[in-house]
Every structure is written in C-alpha cells, then in structure tokens.
Design a protein around this motif. Structure first.
Motif, mmCIF file in Angstrom:
data_model
loop_
_atom_site.group_PDB
_atom_site.id
_atom_site.type_symbol
_atom_site.label_atom_id
_atom_site.label_comp_id
_atom_site.label_asym_id
_atom_site.label_seq_id
_atom_site.Cartn_x
_atom_site.Cartn_y
_atom_site.Cartn_z
ATOM 1 N N GLU A 73 40.023 42.556 35.011
ATOM 2 C CA GLU A 73 40.168 41.388 34.340
ATOM 3 C C GLU A 73 39.152 41.184 33.289
ATOM 4 O O GLU A 73 38.943 40.523 32.548
ATOM 5 C CB GLU A 73 40.324 40.311 35.009
ATOM 6 C CG GLU A 73 41.517 40.144 35.972
ATOM 7 C CD GLU A 73 41.902 38.960 36.703
ATOM 8 O OE1 GLU A 73 40.890 38.009 37.033
ATOM 9 O OE2 GLU A 73 42.972 38.919 37.425
ATOM 10 N N ILE A 74 37.903 41.984 33.529
ATOM 11 C CA ILE A 74 36.829 41.897 32.812
ATOM 12 C C ILE A 74 37.177 42.418 31.288
ATOM 13 O O ILE A 74 36.868 41.597 30.434
ATOM 14 C CB ILE A 74 35.536 42.746 33.550
ATOM 15 C CG1 ILE A 74 34.933 42.073 34.546
ATOM 16 C CG2 ILE A 74 34.288 42.870 32.263
ATOM 17 C CD1 ILE A 74 33.874 42.950 35.308
ATOM 18 N N ASP A 75 38.135 43.391 31.139
ATOM 19 C CA ASP A 75 38.671 43.945 30.168
ATOM 20 C C ASP A 75 39.903 43.163 29.555
ATOM 21 O O ASP A 75 40.072 42.856 28.404
ATOM 22 C CB ASP A 75 38.654 45.304 30.037
ATOM 23 C CG ASP A 75 37.487 46.015 30.173
ATOM 24 O OD1 ASP A 75 36.172 45.418 29.910
ATOM 25 O OD2 ASP A 75 37.385 47.272 30.315
ATOM 26 N N ALA A 76 40.574 43.123 30.466
ATOM 27 C CA ALA A 76 42.074 42.563 30.418
ATOM 28 C C ALA A 76 42.281 41.029 30.366
ATOM 29 O O ALA A 76 43.256 40.507 29.839
ATOM 30 C CB ALA A 76 43.120 43.091 31.333
ATOM 31 N N GLY A 77 41.441 40.421 30.752
ATOM 32 C CA GLY A 77 41.420 38.854 30.953
ATOM 33 C C GLY A 77 42.357 38.742 32.113
ATOM 34 O O GLY A 77 42.909 39.454 32.710
ATOM 35 N N ASP A 78 42.293 37.237 32.374
ATOM 36 C CA ASP A 78 43.281 36.866 33.739
ATOM 37 C C ASP A 78 44.424 36.186 33.117
ATOM 38 O O ASP A 78 44.487 35.481 31.910
ATOM 39 C CB ASP A 78 42.751 35.662 34.438
ATOM 40 C CG ASP A 78 43.445 35.265 35.553
ATOM 41 O OD1 ASP A 78 43.680 35.884 36.459
ATOM 42 O OD2 ASP A 78 44.092 34.307 35.492
ATOM 43 N N LYS A 79 45.702 36.612 33.435
ATOM 44 C CA LYS A 79 46.937 35.892 33.183
ATOM 45 C C LYS A 79 47.428 35.068 34.352
ATOM 46 O O LYS A 79 47.452 35.734 35.524
ATOM 47 C CB LYS A 79 48.026 37.085 32.858
ATOM 48 C CG LYS A 79 47.453 37.959 31.493
ATOM 49 C CD LYS A 79 47.856 37.263 30.214
ATOM 50 C CE LYS A 79 47.692 38.258 29.065
ATOM 51 N NZ LYS A 79 46.046 38.268 28.594
ATOM 52 N N ILE A 80 48.248 34.093 34.014
ATOM 53 C CA ILE A 80 48.829 33.348 35.415
ATOM 54 C C ILE A 80 49.697 34.547 35.928
ATOM 55 O O ILE A 80 50.355 35.090 35.374
ATOM 56 C CB ILE A 80 49.482 32.137 34.734
ATOM 57 C CG1 ILE A 80 49.836 31.472 36.285
ATOM 58 C CG2 ILE A 80 50.574 32.476 33.984
ATOM 59 C CD1 ILE A 80 50.371 30.029 35.829
ATOM 60 N N ILE A 81 49.731 34.500 37.233
ATOM 61 C CA ILE A 81 50.665 35.440 37.952
ATOM 62 C C ILE A 81 51.951 35.661 37.617
ATOM 63 O O ILE A 81 52.472 36.603 37.509
ATOM 64 C CB ILE A 81 50.537 35.389 39.529
ATOM 65 C CG1 ILE A 81 50.951 36.528 40.325
ATOM 66 C CG2 ILE A 81 51.065 33.950 40.158
ATOM 67 C CD1 ILE A 81 50.163 37.876 40.541
ATOM 68 N N TYR A 82 52.433 34.410 37.114
ATOM 69 C CA TYR A 82 53.907 34.474 36.796
ATOM 70 C C TYR A 82 54.369 35.188 35.564
ATOM 71 O O TYR A 82 55.363 35.331 35.281
ATOM 72 C CB TYR A 82 54.430 33.117 36.719
ATOM 73 C CG TYR A 82 53.997 32.055 38.096
ATOM 74 C CD1 TYR A 82 55.058 32.523 39.239
ATOM 75 C CD2 TYR A 82 53.118 31.336 38.380
ATOM 76 C CE1 TYR A 82 54.779 31.971 40.631
ATOM 77 C CE2 TYR A 82 52.754 30.822 39.642
ATOM 78 C CZ TYR A 82 53.657 31.350 40.626
ATOM 79 O OH TYR A 82 53.312 30.621 41.899
ATOM 80 N N ALA A 83 53.155 35.442 34.686
ATOM 81 C CA ALA A 83 53.313 36.417 33.588
ATOM 82 C C ALA A 83 52.605 37.471 33.701
ATOM 83 O O ALA A 83 52.476 38.108 32.610
ATOM 84 C CB ALA A 83 53.170 35.178 32.607
ATOM 85 N N SER A 84 51.822 37.949 34.608
ATOM 86 C CA SER A 84 50.706 38.837 34.586
ATOM 87 C C SER A 84 51.416 40.285 34.944
ATOM 88 O O SER A 84 50.740 41.500 34.913
ATOM 89 C CB SER A 84 49.530 38.428 35.513
ATOM 90 O OG SER A 84 49.926 38.770 36.745
ATOM 91 N N GLU A 85 52.479 40.382 35.743
ATOM 92 C CA GLU A 85 52.895 41.439 36.285
ATOM 93 C C GLU A 85 53.797 42.308 35.380
ATOM 94 O O GLU A 85 55.002 42.841 35.575
ATOM 95 C CB GLU A 85 53.425 41.372 37.402
ATOM 96 C CG GLU A 85 52.610 40.748 38.566
ATOM 97 C CD GLU A 85 53.026 40.646 40.096
ATOM 98 O OE1 GLU A 85 54.281 40.642 40.333
ATOM 99 O OE2 GLU A 85 52.096 40.516 40.895
ATOM 100 N N THR A 86 53.031 42.517 34.277
ATOM 101 C CA THR A 86 53.988 43.360 33.115
ATOM 102 C C THR A 86 53.239 44.879 33.099
ATOM 103 O O THR A 86 52.115 44.862 33.589
ATOM 104 C CB THR A 86 53.658 42.922 31.676
ATOM 105 O OG1 THR A 86 52.413 42.842 31.547
ATOM 106 C CG2 THR A 86 54.455 41.230 31.896
#
Length: 192
Positions: A73-86
C-alpha cells in the motif's frame, strides 16, 4: 555491515506506511487510521484470538504475515476492501511489496515475499487465520463508529456479510460472534 545498512534502509522506507490513510476511523476518534496502525492492531488481535483458530497455527508466522501484508500500500495506496480486490490493485500491491523487499539483503527478501504471497492466496491455516483477523478491526470500527465507512461508501449489508464471511475460514467461532454483531447492526439500522 552492508546487511545492517540494507535493513536500516528498509526500516526507513516502511515508515511511509504511516502515511497511508485507510477508510475507517479508530474507535472513539474523528480521524482515519493509517495502515501502520492497522498492522499493529491486527497483530495484537491475532495474538489475543489465536486460541480461536479452527486449526493449529504458528502465531509467529501469522504475525509476520500481518506485519508485511499491507506494505504494498506504500506504492498502491489503500482502497476500501469492497473495491480493492481487483487484479490491477493486487498487481500494483505486489509490485510495491517487491520494490520494498528488494531493499533487504537478498537471502531474506524471497522468504518475506513468499510469506506475502501465502497471505494473499489464503490457503494455509496461518493465512486463513491471518486473513480472518485482518477483517475484524474495520468491522469493529464501523460497529462502534456509527457505520461511518459503510455509509460513506454506500456498502449494503449483503456485501458486508458476504465479504466478511471469510472470517469463518480461519475461525468459525470468531465469525459466529462477528455475524451476531453485524446482525445487531442491521436490526438497529446501522447497516442497511
């Protein structure tokens, strides 16, 4: 001495995790938590809940997984779990983890990347338990924070129950308790 320098460079780089803002607020606070706080919280939760794992787990391995699982996440950032599993998000995180672990001495980095991959795959007893524990603090934040993240991102109860049911893959007792708490949230109108 070269290896110590590499480890120190790694330690400096991972400080950046403290600047990755997540999508839930710690209980009782108005600000959002950062990913480093989340890592600490899930590690302590795993330690306290280890006796409720469905299978025997090496808690040291679980904690190591939880400490590195969000480094990407340092590079990718954090996404809410409901939208992050792509696939795109997972690839971005994997590239970030590789970049950060490359700072470590060569004989150490591969083992940590394999541990990260094990967590992501969720197939070992340790990974199932770690992934279960990883879901608990965000749920507690919402349950004790008026459902702030669920409301803000318009997450329906079906998605909350569906995604978080994987807690039961690592600890059926923990999922049973969390499911009760989520159902209370539905009954009270906190989760719609």
């Amino acid at each position: 001495m070269r290896e110590i320098a590499q480890v120190l460079d790694f330690i400096v780089e991972i400080e950046k995790l403290k600047n990755v803002i997540r999508h839930t607020r710690p209980v009782g606070l108005d600000r959002y938590e950062n990913s480093a706080e989340h890592s600490w919280h899930v590690c302590l939760a795993a330690l306290m809940l280890k006796d409720y794992a469905d299978e025997p787990v090496d808690i040291d391995r679980v904690i190591r997984m939880l400490l590195i699982h969000d480094l990407g996440e340092i590079d990718a950032g954090d996404k809410i779990i409901y939208a992050s599993e792509t696939a795109a998000q997972k690839d971005h995180e994997a590239q970030g983890v590789k970049r950060i672990l490359a700072l470590l001495p060569e004989h150490v980095r591969a083992g940590y990347f394999e541990l990260w991959q094990e967590f992501e795959a969720g197939e070992s007893a340790e990974a199932r338990f770690a992934r279960a524990i990883d879901r608990v603090p965000p749920l507690l934040h919402n349950l004790h924070g008026g459902g702030h993240s669920w409301r803000e991102h318009q997450i329906p109860r079906e998605r909350v129950f569906g995604l978080n049911s994987r807690i039961g893959l690592g600890s059926s007792a923990l999922w049973e308790e969390m499911e009760k708490r989520l159902q209370r949230a539905v009954d009270e109108g906190l989760l719609k």
